[in-house]
Design a protein around this motif. Structure first.
Motif, mmCIF file in Angstrom:
data_model
loop_
_atom_site.group_PDB
_atom_site.id
_atom_site.type_symbol
_atom_site.label_atom_id
_atom_site.label_comp_id
_atom_site.label_asym_id
_atom_site.label_seq_id
_atom_site.Cartn_x
_atom_site.Cartn_y
_atom_site.Cartn_z
ATOM 1 N N THR A 10 0.825 -1.213 0.000
ATOM 2 C CA THR A 10 0.000 0.000 0.000
ATOM 3 C C THR A 10 0.856 1.259 0.000
ATOM 4 O O THR A 10 2.035 1.245 0.361
ATOM 5 C CB THR A 10 -0.934 0.032 1.219
ATOM 6 N N SER A 11 0.228 2.353 -0.388
ATOM 7 C CA SER A 11 0.927 3.640 -0.488
ATOM 8 C C SER A 11 1.236 4.260 0.863
ATOM 9 O O SER A 11 2.115 5.112 0.973
ATOM 10 C CB SER A 11 0.078 4.629 -1.289
ATOM 11 N N VAL A 40 -0.571 -0.550 -4.288
ATOM 12 C CA VAL A 40 -1.996 -0.258 -4.188
ATOM 13 C C VAL A 40 -2.167 1.155 -3.633
ATOM 14 O O VAL A 40 -1.651 1.488 -2.564
ATOM 15 C CB VAL A 40 -2.715 -1.268 -3.275
ATOM 16 N N GLY A 41 -2.888 1.983 -4.382
ATOM 17 C CA GLY A 41 -3.123 3.360 -3.955
ATOM 18 C C GLY A 41 -3.535 4.203 -5.143
ATOM 19 O O GLY A 41 -3.861 3.681 -6.213
ATOM 20 N N ALA A 63 -6.705 2.502 -5.931
ATOM 21 C CA ALA A 63 -7.631 2.475 -4.801
ATOM 22 C C ALA A 63 -8.360 3.806 -4.767
ATOM 23 O O ALA A 63 -7.818 4.834 -5.172
ATOM 24 C CB ALA A 63 -6.894 2.258 -3.491
ATOM 25 N N ALA A 98 -6.310 2.734 0.392
ATOM 26 C CA ALA A 98 -5.316 1.779 -0.089
ATOM 27 C C ALA A 98 -5.346 0.494 0.726
ATOM 28 O O ALA A 98 -5.300 -0.611 0.174
ATOM 29 C CB ALA A 98 -3.924 2.413 -0.049
ATOM 30 N N VAL A 99 -5.419 0.630 2.051
ATOM 31 C CA VAL A 99 -5.445 -0.565 2.899
ATOM 32 C C VAL A 99 -6.728 -1.356 2.676
ATOM 33 O O VAL A 99 -6.708 -2.590 2.583
ATOM 34 C CB VAL A 99 -5.294 -0.173 4.384
ATOM 35 N N GLU A 101 -8.621 -1.525 0.003
ATOM 36 C CA GLU A 101 -8.610 -2.222 -1.280
ATOM 37 C C GLU A 101 -7.620 -3.383 -1.268
ATOM 38 O O GLU A 101 -7.902 -4.470 -1.803
ATOM 39 C CB GLU A 101 -8.271 -1.240 -2.403
ATOM 40 N N ALA A 102 -6.454 -3.195 -0.655
ATOM 41 C CA ALA A 102 -5.469 -4.270 -0.596
ATOM 42 C C ALA A 102 -5.993 -5.451 0.224
ATOM 43 O O ALA A 102 -5.814 -6.612 -0.158
ATOM 44 C CB ALA A 102 -4.163 -3.751 -0.004
ATOM 45 N N LEU A 114 0.593 -8.949 2.394
ATOM 46 C CA LEU A 114 0.370 -7.503 2.354
ATOM 47 C C LEU A 114 1.473 -6.785 3.111
ATOM 48 O O LEU A 114 1.819 -7.169 4.242
ATOM 49 C CB LEU A 114 -0.995 -7.172 2.978
ATOM 50 N N THR A 116 2.289 -2.857 4.303
ATOM 51 C CA THR A 116 1.648 -1.543 4.402
ATOM 52 C C THR A 116 2.690 -0.469 4.692
ATOM 53 O O THR A 116 3.480 -0.589 5.620
ATOM 54 C CB THR A 116 0.590 -1.531 5.522
ATOM 55 N N GLN A 134 -2.780 1.032 11.763
ATOM 56 C CA GLN A 134 -3.238 0.113 10.728
ATOM 57 C C GLN A 134 -3.581 -1.272 11.261
ATOM 58 O O GLN A 134 -4.401 -1.987 10.680
ATOM 59 C CB GLN A 134 -2.179 0.001 9.624
#
Length: 327
Positions: A10-11, A40-41, A63, A98-99, A101-102, A114, A116, A134
């Motif tokens: 994630t971004s 992802v982001g 995302a 982003a989180v 969607e991931a 994953l 992050t 997170q």
């Protein structure tokens, strides 16, 4: 031929160093062949960082559009440009999108692990989210409960009974059930990492592990019974032990994992000995999740100063733990 593991990254908060760290780590020739990586982001956030740093863009999964959490919850909140170098509601929304969607992708079988990038607790609050970090976010998104955090740094592997709580709340969280759960999770991840039953050292809560009740009764009332119960289940655990002597012993190889009672008790030695390459692993989720052990670093965002060591270590660990990979 075994396919390479699929790792999603994630971004983080795009107002911080998250996108830069992802791009720097994935540009490392020693990383690129370990797995199939997907960032992802918001593509614009990665494109901004790539242009500023002259780095290549990896595969990106957007995302922020329609979708939903892994349990079918509401879709991510669309966001506009995220201001660089400060906490903002836009940055908080982007990080959560982003989180979310991931996590949805992993739950759907479209990823094996994953990683992050860092987020900001302040930005999450500005965006109206209740999570302090997170780990708590993923617990809600995945309908998981009673998670723990393992930190890997230098010679240490440390699992925490509690993490993002005030010290007062952390003391109250030390119960026999919570300590036993942590020891059991430490045993499980230790067997996975080491291929054998790990030696687990359990820290006391009070100085000198309470000195048999002289400096506090929590160690004898709550921690020792949990350790004894773990041992009755075949787990190689010892404690409660005085933290000031336990960590040097563990760093010297006399224990494989340490169970710490609260955030700073475990984080300080890991960050001291990890030399900027600490990795956080969330235990208890339905999938592997790892992250660099530092924050969003707004003060150096966009300046090309962020060191990717911790992110690189997290990505490497995720690829190795997710399955077979190329050396």
């Amino acid at each position: 031929m075994t396919s390479r593991p699929r790792v999603l990254i994630t971004s983080g908060d795009p107002g911080g160093v998250g996108p830069e760290l992802v791009l720097r780590a994935l540009a490392d020739p020693g990383i690129s062949g370990l797995a199939e990586f997907t960032a992802v982001g918001d593509p614009a956030d990665f494109e901004r960082a790539a242009a500023a740093l002259a780095l290549p863009l990896p595969r990106i999964h957007p995302a922020g559009g329609p979708g939903g959490g892994p349990a079918g919850g509401p879709g991510p909140v669309p966001v506009g440009p995220v201001p660089l170098g400060r906490a903002s509601a836009a940055g908080g929304h982007a990080a959560v999108s982003a989180v979310r969607e991931a996590a949805r992708l992993v739950a759907a079988g479209d990823g094996d692990a994953l990683v992050t990038a860092p987020v900001s607790k302040e930005a999450l609050r500005l965006a109206g989210y209740p999570w302090p970090g997170q780990t708590e976010m993923l617990a809600d998104l995945c309908a998981a409960s009673d998670l723990r955090v393992l930190l890997l740094g230098g010679p240490l592997r440390v699992v925490h009974v509690s993490a993002h709580r005030s010290l007062r709340e952390a003391i109250e969280a030390v119960t026999p059930a919570a300590v036993l759960r942590t020891v059991e999770l430490a045993d499980g991840i230790g067997r996975r990492l080491l291929g054998r039953p790990p030696r687990i050292a359990v820290a006391g809560l009070n100085p000198h592990a309470g000195e048999h009740g002289i400096l506090g009764e929590e160690d004898e009332r709550f921690i020792r019974p949990a350790v004894e119960q773990a041992r009755s289940r075949g787990i190689d655990a010892d404690g409660p032990l005085s933290a000031d002597t336990l960590f040097p012993r563990a760093a010297a190889g006399q224990a494989d994992l340490v169970v710490a009672m609260y955030h700073d008790q475990g984080h300080i030695p890991v960050k001291l000995l990890g030399r900027g390459e600490g990795v956080a692993v969330t235990l208890g989720l339905p999938f592997l999740r790892m992250s660099p052990d530092h924050g969003a670093a707004f003060d150096i965002a966009g300046q090309g100063l962020a060191r990717p060591g911790s992110m690189t270590a997290a990505i490497r660990a995720a690829a190795a733990a997710a399955g077979d990979h190329q050396p």
